[in-house]
Design an enzyme around this catalytic site. Structure first.
Site, mmCIF file in Angstrom:
data_model
loop_
_atom_site.group_PDB
_atom_site.id
_atom_site.type_symbol
_atom_site.label_atom_id
_atom_site.label_comp_id
_atom_site.label_asym_id
_atom_site.label_seq_id
_atom_site.Cartn_x
_atom_site.Cartn_y
_atom_site.Cartn_z
ATOM 1 N N HIS A 465 -4.702 -2.814 4.545
ATOM 2 C CA HIS A 465 -3.660 -3.826 4.723
ATOM 3 C C HIS A 465 -3.316 -4.023 6.193
ATOM 4 C CE1 HIS A 465 -2.257 -3.584 0.300
ATOM 5 N NE2 HIS A 465 -3.239 -4.431 0.489
ATOM 6 N N GLU A 711 -7.301 -30.321 -4.364
ATOM 7 C CA GLU A 711 -7.203 -28.853 -4.346
ATOM 8 C C GLU A 711 -7.946 -28.223 -5.513
ATOM 9 O OE1 GLU A 711 -3.133 -27.440 -2.729
ATOM 10 O OE2 GLU A 711 -2.705 -28.982 -4.207
ATOM 11 N N ASP A 735 -6.244 -23.857 -1.634
ATOM 12 C CA ASP A 735 -6.424 -23.791 -3.087
ATOM 13 C C ASP A 735 -7.835 -24.194 -3.483
ATOM 14 O OD1 ASP A 735 -4.157 -22.767 -4.421
ATOM 15 O OD2 ASP A 735 -3.028 -24.471 -3.650
ATOM 16 N N CYS A 782 -5.351 -30.663 5.062
ATOM 17 C CA CYS A 782 -4.087 -30.018 5.442
ATOM 18 C C CYS A 782 -4.100 -28.536 5.095
ATOM 19 C CB CYS A 782 -2.897 -30.723 4.795
ATOM 20 S SG CYS A 782 -2.952 -30.672 2.997
HETATM 21 C C1 PEP Z 1 -3.733 -25.830 0.285
HETATM 22 O O1 PEP Z 1 -3.839 -25.377 -0.864
HETATM 23 O O2 PEP Z 1 -4.665 -25.865 1.107
HETATM 24 C C2 PEP Z 1 -2.432 -26.355 0.747
HETATM 25 C C3 PEP Z 1 -2.322 -26.975 1.896
HETATM 26 O O3 PEP Z 1 -1.358 -26.111 -0.057
HETATM 27 P P1 PEP Z 1 -0.602 -24.699 -0.120
HETATM 28 O O4 PEP Z 1 -1.246 -23.794 0.891
HETATM 29 O O5 PEP Z 1 0.833 -24.970 0.165
HETATM 30 O O6 PEP Z 1 -0.859 -24.295 -1.541
HETATM 31 MG MG MG Z 2 -2.224 -25.755 -2.293
#
Ligand code: PEP
Ligand code: MG
Length: 853
Positions: A465, A711, A735, A782
């Site tokens: 960790h 996603e 995701d 994103c």
């Molecule tokens: C992602 O899944 O890449 C995303 C931008 O959403 P989050 O990280 O908030 O799930």
């Molecule tokens: Mg996400």
């Protein structure tokens, strides 16, 4: 099954539940019952029962009566926010109580000042099996007075009384890595849902299924034959649940034939179980270790010796020591929870594992047994943890041995809390390279990453960790350097080149110069990028790429602007919704969105609708327990499950006003976790309804852009269908990667392998861009891949035209864009799609950057 009478758990005024000023209770989302406006400050048991749960914030208790009725008592409203302040707990989970026994104490004055209301609902949560046949309300009551009578509904199962007969089932463990920390925690979580005593038995060894540490220390491996045993009221169901869980593999299938590439394949030999003794430095002063976190650092050695925490053996009375242990555990728990709230995903996952260990009933029970024998709380805790540390170290299993650090960390934190000592506050000189036998996660979390240049340890493993944390904090680190590192003098000059796995002690002038040049080049690249942060990002062949930043607050929006981001490509609105007992109303949301839009001063803002569920729990949304929360009710599924929440949010977004003189259109809306076009259509219908309600024109100028996050693999492969109706697509690579690779993004064990530059993920991005192109829609990224400069050229080559990054990296992403030509990026992207591993893609991208775009 018999009826049961509940007596008043509190002195006060009893009223119908409808009078509770909280829809969760008044609308009976959690069940039916009564509400008490308290005049007393102690909550008592309303009947003979077993304590099922005591909420972490100590403000709520659930009991199960002998006939199976479950009774939730929730002291005050929104009292979870007090984080336990003003509450004391007199019972523990699993304990049997008699009617009238004290459960919780609370400070009535403090609650009167700080809580939304003192009203205390008493609710029966399993009304599918019981009905309230008599109740007393609208009068003053004292503890023990009649409150209500519950009767079982016809056909309900009779709950056996206290069967002590043990039943058992043999299971062959299918999990590739056996039952290590994470499956052990899952087993414990499942076991806690039953009253039965459940155990796992391997040969002559046995552990309670409720104890993750105990289960881990059985060192159960793939293919082992074990017995699951259970006794007690719901033994059959409990046994079945645990057997199903283990036989189902918990998402960890059969072992792969060859070791996986990457950090996880480091040699098992690097894990030393006992403290390492100093050994002589090699002649050339170069120590070799294992990469834990990448980077290059030049600095001065700072030796960290962990001071021994003295512990008295004899206790000062059982009650005193018990109370001291309870308080120390609560203090450490509160500290871990606070740290987790501020941290990134990696930190949260690690601290989640620490909490599971801290909650381990066997550890606390072990300590309490010794306290009962007259020992001090510290002695009891140290002995209980120490027993497991030895057991784990003795197993010869690298992955389990790495969890020892976590246990030692908790041992020290609780001992410190018991001694009243504050945390280590060693003042470190800037540029410090920390050297230690081992470093504990909490020690690393306590240092300022601006001061610490790196660390190197004699022991430790690459998937520990502390290694994951170092990578998340951007601190270069090496582990498993052996005893030589303990012979380095304090203050010695060091070059830590984590990428090549070397720590050079007292380097000569040429080596120092070369390292300084390399470091200076990296730093000047950063400084130049920062200086040009406010210039646009235009490729060599003249294409403008929008570089935005992700935000979650006004502070983040300010950081975005400071770093030259041209807007926000993802506002994670869920931060407004979590850690509270009721959702924010329309006005509160509108104020918050307006404040963030104002901070961006007219720059584009893409507001993502609520993305809760999965790992982001909201207490007021009674999402039923799910075996696979990542595949359950989350993202848009929650919004469509509770459309009034969605409508409120959309109405709030529609009310954001543009800066003076600007037309509307600063805000766009984006929907998370879409798996099919129908979901987008359903959201659009709610949006149009919200627009009508607000009296907004639906003409083209008023049409708010509604985009979709890609996603899920389903969304990526149907991007052409989705893009026909979505105004834009933004890829959430965090995701998307988890679902494409079937690797839990929050699992520290997989952190080294879950790489969004995997060719499978890139092929999904390619499909998305091609689908969007058919309909002339733009595609952004994103997720975390937008912040990975090594990926920029490939993303542009695939057709991405907007990148929403972590604010601090935006200048470097912009600089990278300026160095690229789109034609070269396209050729690179095509090659990347043909690679067979993320490592190969990274090597390709690195070679591309070196030879120039
Ligand atoms: C992602 O899944 O890449 C995303 C931008 O959403 P989050 O990280 O908030 O799930
Ligand atoms: Mg996400």
């Amino acid at each position: 099954m018999s009826t049961v009478v509940l007596t008043a758990p509190l002195k006060g005024w009893v009223a119908p539940l409808d009078e509770t000023p909280d829809a969760v209770f008044s609308e009976r989302m959690l069940g039916d019952g009564l509400a008490i406006d308290p005049l007393g400050s102690t909550l008592h048991a309303p009947c003979d029962a077993v304590v099922v749960t005591v909420h972490r914030a100590r403000h709520a208790v659930t009991l199960r009566a002998a006939n199976g009725a479950e009774i939730l008592m929730h002291v005050g409203l929104e009292t979870v926010a007090l984080g336990g302040e003003g509450f004391s707990v007199f019972v523990r989970e699993g304990q049997a109580v008699k009617a009238g026994d004290k459960l919780l104490g609370f400070d009535l004055d403090l609650l009167a000042q700080r809580a939304k209301s003192l009203i205390t609902p008493v609710v029966i949560t399993n009304l599918d099996a019981f009905s309230i046949v008599r109740r007393d309300q609208d009068r003053a009551i004292s503890v023990g007075d009649f409150l209500m009578e519950l009767s079982p509904l016809g056909g309900a199962q009779v709950v056996a009384s206290t069967s002590t007969q043990e039943i058992s089932r043999a299971v062959t463990v299918p999990l590739a890595h056996g039952i290590h920390a994470r499956p052990a925690a899952k087993i414990a979580e499942t076991a806690k849902g039953f009253d039965a005593e459940i155990g796992l038995v391997v040969g002559a060894r046995r552990a309670s299924a409720r104890s993750p540490v105990g289960v881990m220390s059985l060192a159960i491996r793939h293919g082992d034959d074990i017995d699951v045993v259970a006794s007690g009221v719901d033994a059959e169901a409990a046994l079945q649940a645990i057997v199903d869980l283990i036989e189902g593999g918990m998402g960890e299938g059969a072992p792969v034939a060859a070791p996986m590439a990457g950090k996880a394949s480091a040699p098992a030999a690097v894990i030393e179980s006992a403290p390492v003794t100093p050994t002589e430095l090699p002649r050339d002063g170069v120590l070799k270790g294992v990469l834990a976190a990448p980077g290059l650092a030049i600095g001065k050695a700072v030796r960290l010796a962990s001071s021994d925490i003295a512990v008295r053996e004899a206790g000062e009375g059982v009650a005193h020591e018990e109370a001291a242990l309870t308080a120390a555990l609560a203090k450490v728990r509160a500290k871990i929870e606070t740290n987790a709230a501020k941290g990134d995903k990696a930190r949260k996952a690690i601290l989640g594992a620490h909490l599971a260990f801290l909650d381990d009933p066997e550890l606390a029970a072990g300590a309490r047994r010794l306290i009962g024998e007259g020992k001090s709380a510290g002695f009891g805790w140290r002995s209980a943890v120490g027993g497991y540390v030895e057991a784990l170290r003795g197993l010869g299993d690298r992955r389990l041995a790495e969890r020892v650090d976590d246990l030692i960390d908790l041992e020290r934190q609780v001992l410190r809390a018991l001694s009243g000592e504050e945390d280590d506050t060693t003042v470190l000189p800037p540029g410090a390279i920390l050297l230690a036998d081992e470093l504990l996660p909490s020690q690393l979390m306590g240092v300022d990453p601006g001061v610490v240049a790196g660390f190197a340890t004699a022991r430790g493993g690459p998937t520990s960790h502390v290694a994951i944390l170092a990578a998340a904090m951007g601190i270069p680190a090496l582990v498993a350097l052996g005893g030589g590192v303990l012979s380095v003098e304090d203050g010695a000059a060091l070059i830590l080149d984590a990428d090549s796995g070397t720590l050079r002690v007292a380097p000569d002038a040429p080596a120092l110069e070369a390292a300084q040049t390399a470091l200076a080049q990296r730093q000047s690249r950063k400084a130049a990028a920062k200086a040009a942060a406010h210039e646009p990002a235009i490729t060599l062949d003249g294409t403008r790429i929008e570089v935005f930043a992700n935000t979650g607050s006004v502070k983040d929006a300010a950081a975005a602007i400071e770093n030259g981001a041209e807007g926000s490509g993802l506002l994670r609105t869920e931060f407004l919704f979590l850690d509270r007992e009721t959702p924010p109303d329309e006005d509160e949301q509108a104020r918050q969105y307006q404040a963030i839009a104002d901070a961006l001063d007219g720059r584009p803002l893409i507001i993502r609708t609520l993305d809760v569920g999965g790992d982001k729990a909201a207490p007021y949304l009674p999402i039923p327990a799910e075996e696979n929360p990542a595949l359950g009710l989350r993202g848009v599924r929650v919004s469509l499950w509770r459309p009034h929440l969605l409508k409120t949010q959309l109405r709030a977004i529609l009310q954001v006003k543009p800066p003076q003189g600007q037309k509307r259109g600063q805000c766009k809306i984006m929907v998370p976790m879409i798996a099919s076009l129908d979901e987008l259509r359903a959201v659009r219908a709610v949006l149009e309804e919200a627009q009508r309600e607000l009296g907004r024109e639906l003409g083209v100028t008023e049409r708010v852009a509604l985009g979709v996050m890609i996603e899920t693999p389903a969304a990526a492969v149907t991007a052409d269908l989705i893009a026909a109706e979505a105004d834009f697509l933004s890829i959430g690579t965090n995701d998307l990667t988890q679902y494409v690779l079937a690797m839990d993004r929050g699992n520290p064990e997989l952190a080294a392998r879950i790489d969004a530059l995997h060719p499978a993920v890139l092929r999904m991005i390619d499909l998305t861009c091609r689908g969007a192109e058919k309909h002339g829609r733009w595609v952004g990224v994103c997720g975390g891949l937008a912040s990975d400069v090594a990926a920029t050229a490939i993303l542009l080559g695939l057709g991405v035209t907007e990148l929403s990054t972590t604010a601090s990296i935006a200048p470097e992403v912009k600089a990278q864009v300026r160095s690229l030509s789109l034609d070269a990026c396209r050729a690179l992207a095509q090659q990347a799609l043909q690679q067979t591993s993320p490592e190969a893609v990274r090597a390709l991208a690195q070679a591309f950057t070196k030879t120039g775009a």
